[in-house]
Motif scaffolding. Structure first.
Motif, PDB file in Angstrom:
ATOM      1  N   GLY A  59       0.747  -1.251  -0.287  1.00 36.59           N
ATOM      2  CA  GLY A  59       0.259   0.320  -0.176  1.00 36.59           C
ATOM      3  C   GLY A  59       0.960   1.310  -0.277  1.00 36.59           C
ATOM      4  N   ASP A  64      -4.803   1.978  -0.287  1.00 38.06           N
ATOM      5  CA  ASP A  64      -5.166   0.399  -1.588  1.00 38.06           C
ATOM      6  C   ASP A  64      -6.190   1.130  -1.755  1.00 38.06           C
ATOM      7  OD1 ASP A  64      -4.875  -1.139   1.854  1.00 38.06           O
ATOM      8  OD2 ASP A  64      -3.240  -0.360   1.341  1.00 38.06           O
ATOM      9  N   ARG A  85       2.792  -2.047   3.991  1.00 39.95           N
ATOM     10  CA  ARG A  85       2.880  -0.139   3.208  1.00 39.95           C
ATOM     11  C   ARG A  85       3.839  -0.058   2.949  1.00 39.95           C
ATOM     12  NH1 ARG A  85      -1.554   1.656   3.125  1.00 39.95           N
ATOM     13  NH2 ARG A  85      -2.329   0.362   4.295  1.00 39.95           N
TER      14      ARG A  85
END
Length: 119
Positions: free
Chosen positions: A54, A59, A83
């Motif tokens: 992400g 996302d 992420r």
């Protein structure tokens, strides 16, 4: 032998479904059996390709990022998804392997082998 044979078949399938740029990831996917344990190994970034990463913009706009399954290394630093902390755009999930499917496949191969031995 059962683990290595079923691992080899899974590796072939994963290689067919893995994303390809230079081919390094595909060429790195191997099955290893150590002390009656099957491990599927590949370059580290294979996990990031499979589950997605992400970005800071979230996302949904830049591709789906999936929760990382148990047994996958490296683990995300911010559970349960990979992420970026500073990069705006992420990497969409490519889903070329699933640990639950791998476990089910190996269990079925072992069950079939045992059944054949009992006949």
């Amino acid at each position: 032998n059962i683990l290595l044979a079923s691992g080899g078949r899974m590796v072939q399938d994963m290689k067919l479904r893995a994303p390809v740029d230079t081919g390094a990831l595909v060429n790195s996917i191997v099955a290893v059996v150590e002390q009656n344990t099957l491990k599927i190994q590949m370059l580290t970034y294979g996990a990031f390709q499979n589950y997605g990463v992400g970005g800071t913009d979230g996302d949904s706009r830049y591709g789906i990022v999936n929760a990382v399954q148990d047994g996958v290394l490296p683990r995300p630093s911010t559970e349960p998804k990979y992420r970026y902390k500073t990069k705006r755009f992420g990497i969409p999930a490519r889903n070329f392997f699933n640990t639950e499917d791998i476990a089910d496949y190996v269990a079925e191969a072992i069950e079939e082998h045992i059944a054949n031995q009992l006949r």
